[in-house]
Design a protein around this motif. Structure first.
Motif, PDB file in Angstrom:
ATOM      1  N   ARG A   1       0.883  -1.256  -0.238  1.00 16.65           N
ATOM      2  CA  ARG A   1      -0.167   0.027   0.052  1.00 16.65           C
ATOM      3  C   ARG A   1       1.213   1.151  -0.212  1.00 16.65           C
ATOM      4  NH1 ARG A   1      -1.815   3.514   3.877  1.00 16.65           N
ATOM      5  NH2 ARG A   1      -0.942   2.174   5.791  1.00 16.65           N
ATOM      6  N   ILE A   2       2.068   1.407   0.800  1.00 14.68           N
ATOM      7  CA  ILE A   2       2.560   2.512   0.964  1.00 14.68           C
ATOM      8  C   ILE A   2       4.277   2.643  -0.048  1.00 14.68           C
ATOM      9  CG2 ILE A   2       1.959   3.078   3.711  1.00 14.68           C
ATOM     10  CD1 ILE A   2       4.892   1.848   4.195  1.00 14.68           C
ATOM     11  N   GLY A   3       3.859   1.100  -1.252  1.00 15.63           N
ATOM     12  CA  GLY A   3       5.396   1.074  -1.883  1.00 15.63           C
ATOM     13  C   GLY A   3       6.384   1.011  -1.717  1.00 15.63           C
ATOM     14  N   LEU A   4       6.583  -0.244  -0.929  1.00 19.38           N
ATOM     15  CA  LEU A   4       7.421  -0.850  -0.289  1.00 19.38           C
ATOM     16  C   LEU A   4       7.038  -2.204  -1.317  1.00 19.38           C
ATOM     17  CD1 LEU A   4       8.256   0.549   3.362  1.00 19.38           C
ATOM     18  CD2 LEU A   4       9.626   1.033   1.435  1.00 19.38           C
ATOM     19  N   ASP A   5       7.183  -2.602  -2.269  1.00 20.01           N
ATOM     20  CA  ASP A   5       7.227  -3.678  -2.759  1.00 20.01           C
ATOM     21  C   ASP A   5       8.044  -4.732  -2.537  1.00 20.01           C
ATOM     22  OD1 ASP A   5       4.839  -2.976  -3.976  1.00 20.01           O
ATOM     23  OD2 ASP A   5       5.216  -2.704  -5.872  1.00 20.01           O
ATOM     24  N   ASP A   6       9.281  -4.132  -2.114  1.00 21.11           N
ATOM     25  CA  ASP A   6      10.587  -4.987  -2.143  1.00 21.11           C
ATOM     26  C   ASP A   6      10.888  -5.844  -0.577  1.00 21.11           C
ATOM     27  OD1 ASP A   6      11.119  -2.710  -0.952  1.00 21.11           O
ATOM     28  OD2 ASP A   6      12.848  -2.558  -0.813  1.00 21.11           O
ATOM     29  N   LEU A   7      10.450  -4.931   0.151  1.00 20.97           N
ATOM     30  CA  LEU A   7       9.765  -5.143   1.333  1.00 20.97           C
ATOM     31  C   LEU A   7       8.452  -6.885   1.823  1.00 20.97           C
ATOM     32  CD1 LEU A   7      11.133  -5.405   4.541  1.00 20.97           C
ATOM     33  CD2 LEU A   7       9.124  -3.923   4.719  1.00 20.97           C
ATOM     34  N   ALA A   8       7.162  -6.435   1.256  1.00 21.03           N
ATOM     35  CA  ALA A   8       6.278  -7.086   0.824  1.00 21.03           C
ATOM     36  C   ALA A   8       6.833  -8.549   0.241  1.00 21.03           C
ATOM     37  CB  ALA A   8       5.591  -6.755   0.074  1.00 21.03           C
ATOM     38  N   ARG A   9       7.794  -8.536  -0.669  1.00 22.24           N
ATOM     39  CA  ARG A   9       8.437  -9.732  -1.012  1.00 22.24           C
ATOM     40  C   ARG A   9       8.949 -10.718   0.243  1.00 22.24           C
ATOM     41  NH1 ARG A   9       8.704  -6.591  -5.697  1.00 22.24           N
ATOM     42  NH2 ARG A   9      11.100  -6.093  -5.240  1.00 22.24           N
TER      43      ARG A   9
END
Length: 218
Positions: free
Chosen positions: A151-159
């Motif tokens: 949601r806040i643009g941290l796709d790398d941390l989500a993965r």
């Protein structure tokens, strides 16, 4: 303490902490004004727990591996590797965003750290109980973390946390399996529930520190 009494209280402690972790995580992660800096400051202590478990599980194996069925020794070795890998992949994300991965115990995690080593000195089941309560308490946060990182643009941390979520299911089941197979005496049950109770108290404080609810709501 009977076996039934142990499991009733032990599972109750884990549920208490899971509820606490989920409540704090929802309040922290779903804020509209949540910043990347707040996220990474909350991630650093969690990253330390990953590398701390490498030392902890390594010592557990060194001290107690002869007590365990061989297949569980192999499973513990995989757990140790998973924790090292989690530290590596979280640390890469931290560095990519300009943060230093932890190499010493963060102040909020000191009591958590000390209890793990104290449990190791008592016996193997006490150590496993402490580790299992701690690991299980993190599970309700995973989907919340993943969804709101995106949601806040941290796709790398989500993965990264999608990978960790899969591993944690294995780790939690392994801890229960070890206790079911190797916790045989009343003394072991007393030590294990002592560790679980202590861990609950520390984790309540730790979640209030990592996800600073009072600060967020003020």
């Amino acid at each position: 303490m009977t076996e039934e009494q142990f499991w009733t209280e032990f599972n109750g402690i884990k549920q208490e902490l899971m509820d606490k972790a989920e409540e704090n995580a929802k309040t922290f992660w779903t804020r509209e004004d949540l910043t990347h800096e707040e996220v990474f400051n909350s991630i650093i202590p969690r990253d330390w727990h990953e590398i701390a478990y490498v030392s902890f599980i390594g010592t557990l194996l060194q001290k107690y591996w002869r007590e365990y069925d061989r297949n569980l020794v192999t499973a513990l070795c995989k757990h140790l590797w998973d924790e090292a890998n989690h530290y590596e992949i979280i640390s890469r994300v931290l560095e990519n965003h300009g943060y230093e991965p932890p190499t010493d115990v963060p102040e909020p995690s000191q009591a958590w750290e000390d209890l793990h080593w104290e449990a190791l000195e008592k016996d193997s089941t006490c150590a496993i109980a402490v580790w299992n309560v701690s690991e299980t308490s993190t599970t309700p946060q995973m989907d919340i973390v993943i969804e709101n990182c995106r949601r806040i643009g941290l796709d790398d941390l989500a993965r990264v946390y999608e990978k960790i979520k899969k591993d944690e299911d294995f780790h939690c089941k392994l801890g229960v399996n070890l206790l079911e197979r190797h916790m045989k005496t009343e003394e072991q049950r007393k030590n294990a529930i002592w560790g679980a109770r202590k861990l609950r108290d520390h984790m309540f404080k730790l979640y209030d520190s990592i996800y600073a609810i009072e600060t967020v709501q003020s």
